[in-house]
Design an enzyme around this catalytic site. Structure first.
Site, PDB file in Angstrom:
ATOM      1  N   LYS A 104       0.840  -1.209   0.000  1.00 36.53           N
ATOM      2  CA  LYS A 104       0.000   0.000   0.000  1.00 36.53           C
ATOM      3  C   LYS A 104       0.869   1.251   0.000  1.00 36.53           C
ATOM      4  CE  LYS A 104      -3.855  -2.130   2.410  1.00 36.53           C
ATOM      5  NZ  LYS A 104      -4.286  -2.616   3.715  1.00 36.53           N
ATOM      6  N   GLN A 140      -4.878  -1.319   9.926  1.00 38.64           N
ATOM      7  CA  GLN A 140      -4.875  -2.663   9.351  1.00 38.64           C
ATOM      8  C   GLN A 140      -5.538  -3.663  10.305  1.00 38.64           C
ATOM      9  OE1 GLN A 140      -3.782  -3.359   6.278  1.00 38.64           O
ATOM     10  NE2 GLN A 140      -3.827  -5.577   6.344  1.00 38.64           N
ATOM     11  N   ASP A 189     -11.308   3.424   4.374  1.00 37.01           N
ATOM     12  CA  ASP A 189     -11.692   2.002   4.368  1.00 37.01           C
ATOM     13  C   ASP A 189     -13.216   1.845   4.305  1.00 37.01           C
ATOM     14  OD1 ASP A 189      -9.799  -0.054   4.355  1.00 37.01           O
ATOM     15  OD2 ASP A 189      -9.287   0.224   6.474  1.00 37.01           O
TER      16      ASP A 189
HETATM   17  N1  LIG Z   1      -8.180  -1.974   7.447  1.00 38.75           N
HETATM   18  C1  LIG Z   1      -8.013  -2.915   6.521  1.00 38.75           C
HETATM   19  N2  LIG Z   1      -8.329  -2.652   5.225  1.00 38.75           N
HETATM   20  C2  LIG Z   1      -8.166  -3.601   4.263  1.00 38.75           C
HETATM   21  O1  LIG Z   1      -8.471  -3.352   3.077  1.00 38.75           O
HETATM   22  C3  LIG Z   1      -7.637  -4.879   4.635  1.00 38.75           C
HETATM   23  C4  LIG Z   1      -7.318  -5.097   5.993  1.00 38.75           C
HETATM   24  N3  LIG Z   1      -7.526  -4.110   6.904  1.00 38.75           N
HETATM   25  N4  LIG Z   1      -6.825  -6.298   6.389  1.00 38.75           N
HETATM   26  C5  LIG Z   1      -6.541  -7.353   5.436  1.00 38.75           C
HETATM   27  C6  LIG Z   1      -7.427  -7.288   4.211  1.00 38.75           C
HETATM   28  C7  LIG Z   1      -6.887  -8.053   3.022  1.00 38.75           C
HETATM   29  N5  LIG Z   1      -6.598  -7.051   2.019  1.00 38.75           N
HETATM   30  C8  LIG Z   1      -5.956  -7.298   0.812  1.00 38.75           C
HETATM   31  C9  LIG Z   1      -5.423  -6.296   0.035  1.00 38.75           C
HETATM   32  C10 LIG Z   1      -4.717  -6.563  -1.122  1.00 38.75           C
HETATM   33  C11 LIG Z   1      -4.521  -7.851  -1.529  1.00 38.75           C
HETATM   34  C12 LIG Z   1      -3.715  -8.117  -2.751  1.00 38.75           C
HETATM   35  O2  LIG Z   1      -3.178  -7.222  -3.367  1.00 38.75           O
HETATM   36  N6  LIG Z   1      -3.551  -9.382  -3.157  1.00 38.75           N
HETATM   37  C13 LIG Z   1      -2.766  -9.790  -4.314  1.00 38.75           C
HETATM   38  C14 LIG Z   1      -1.722 -10.819  -3.939  1.00 38.75           C
HETATM   39  C15 LIG Z   1      -0.834 -10.436  -2.818  1.00 38.75           C
HETATM   40  C16 LIG Z   1       0.070 -11.588  -2.386  1.00 38.75           C
HETATM   41  O3  LIG Z   1       0.746 -12.164  -3.257  1.00 38.75           O
HETATM   42  O4  LIG Z   1       0.030 -11.929  -1.186  1.00 38.75           O
HETATM   43  C17 LIG Z   1      -3.668 -10.450  -5.332  1.00 38.75           C
HETATM   44  O5  LIG Z   1      -4.727 -10.976  -4.948  1.00 38.75           O
HETATM   45  O6  LIG Z   1      -3.309 -10.476  -6.512  1.00 38.75           O
HETATM   46  C18 LIG Z   1      -5.075  -8.866  -0.793  1.00 38.75           C
HETATM   47  C19 LIG Z   1      -5.799  -8.601   0.358  1.00 38.75           C
HETATM   48  C20 LIG Z   1      -6.928  -5.816   2.505  1.00 38.75           C
HETATM   49  N7  LIG Z   1      -7.437  -5.898   3.723  1.00 38.75           N
END
Ligand SMILES: Nc1nc(=O)c2c([nH]1)NC[C@@H]1CN(c3ccc(C(=O)N[C@@H](CCC(=O)O)C(=O)O)cc3)C=[N+]21
Ligand SMILES: NC(=O)C1=CN([C@@H]2O[C@H](COP(=O)(O)OP(=O)(O)OC[C@H]3O[C@@H](n4cnc5c(N)ncnc54)[C@H](OP(=O)(O)O)[C@@H]3O)[C@@H](O)[C@H]2O)C=CC1
Length: 291
Positions: free
Chosen positions: A54, A98, A121
């Site tokens: 991020k 987070q 968020d």
């Molecule tokens: N306050 C808060 N806001 C959130 O938005 C939040 C959170 N807490 N806690 C955790 C979850 C999970 N989350 C993700 C964000 C990006 C990917 C992402 O970019 N994933 C990549 C892969 C990343 C990798 O390789 O691990 C993809 O799917 O292609 C995944 C999951 C946001 N979250």
């Protein structure tokens, strides 16, 4: 495989580029870049990876990133004090704490403390209520990203049958609210749903946010359905979605992959919401629908 692949990674790159394009005009009008503060408590390795990613993408979009890493032993009072400080800081337009937080912390109280105008968020009950009642506010990033992919693929969603699997406050519930606002007929399902395949058999749109690898089977889907897989599950070191991809791809019309589907959209929508928050706070005009 007959389904078309929905390339969330490419769509997200385009969205981030559109966000970045708006930053110079904002900076010219206000003398500063939009700022996003991210708070990470503890050392969960997956969370640390997301927070780093991020921060990097925030800077790439020309925005200012403020990272706050606190020890796992941080007290509720210390965390609340940091939120208060970020609420009061004029350089901070967006605040993200987070989740999940370590068990001794009360995440509901922390989310309630965030200034709703900086709640990029969209987790504050004010913003959940605004979404539910059709008022402008902030929409949670993951369901917003899912909606963008759906409208890009299907155009007008009016009248389509949608099934959302999962009723969490951060994905399932706001997803159902967004699809309802777009005039879909929405069925919100969860662990107590008696016959999930019965509902899926009629669904033009399926959004899976369950948290169980390969849970949704191809046989359950209506042929040609558009399938959005929100799941991020780590199985033997690899990432798996909530949908059995191989089975679903032979029945669906289109499907998002994991990784490369919804995940990148979540981060791109976070930057979008931060840009919007900055413009609203400074009273600078922005055509939000064009981004
Ligand atoms: N306050 C808060 N806001 C959130 O938005 C939040 C959170 N807490 N806690 C955790 C979850 C999970 N989350 C993700 C964000 C990006 C990917 C992402 O970019 N994933 C990549 C892969 C990343 C990798 O390789 O691990 C993809 O799917 O292609 C995944 C999951 C946001 N979250
Ligand atoms: N790509 C991204 O950016 C993001 C991905 N995620 C991922 O999405 C998934 C869901 O996340 P989140 O919503 O936070 O998860 P939660 O654990 O908060 O919610 C899961 C939901 O799934 C429901 N559920 C569980 N088992 C079943 C079942 N057998 N049948 C039907 N429904 C079931 C639960 O029902 P009940 O309410 O009855 O318990 C609950 O409503 C996870 O894999 C997570 O990692 C999450 C956020 C962002």
């Amino acid at each position: 495989m007959s389904a078309e692949l929905i390339d969330g990674k490419a769509f997200a790159a385009g969205l981030r580029a559109r966000v970045a394009q708006q930053v110079p005009a904002f900076a010219a009008a206000t003398g500063r870049a939009p700022g996003l503060a991210v708070v990470l408590v503890g050392e969960d390795p997956a969370s640390a990876v997301y927070v780093r990613s991020k921060g990097k993408m925030t800077c790439e979009a020309g925005m200012e990133s403020f990272e706050h890493r606190l020890s796992a032993e941080t007290s509720q009072e210390e965390l609340i004090a940091l939120v208060d400080q970020l609420n009061a800081d004029p350089a901070v337009d967006g605040i993200l704490v987070q989740l999940p937080l370590p068990g001794h912390l009360d995440s509901e109280a922390v989310l309630l403390r965030i200034d709703p105008d900086k709640d990029v968020d969209g987790f504050h009950p004010f913003n959940a209520g605004r979404l539910a009642t059709g008022l402008p506010g902030f929409v949670p990033c993951t369901p917003l990203g899912c909606l963008m992919l759906l409208e890009d693929r299907l155009g007008d969603l009016t009248g389509l049958d949608a099934v959302v699997i999962g009723r969490s406050n951060i994905v399932g519930k706001p997803m159902a609210a967004l699809l309802t606002a777009k005039s879909c007929t929405v069925t919100l399902t969860h662990s107590r749903t008696r016959n999930l395949p019965h509902y899926l058999a009629h669904a033009d749109i399926v959004v899976a946010a369950v948290g169980r690898a390969d849970f949704v089977k191809g046989e359950w889907l209506k042929p040609g359905a558009t399938v959005i897989d929100v799941g991020i599950n780590r199985v033997d070191g690899a990432l798996r979605g909530d949908v059995d991809f191989a089975g679903a791809a032979s029945v669906a019309g289109a499907i998002t992959p994991v990784p490369g589907g919804v995940g990148p959209m979540t981060i791109a929508c976070l930057l979008r919401n931060t840009l919007v928050a900055a413009h609203r706070r400074e009273g600078v005009a922005l055509d939000e629908d064009s981004i």
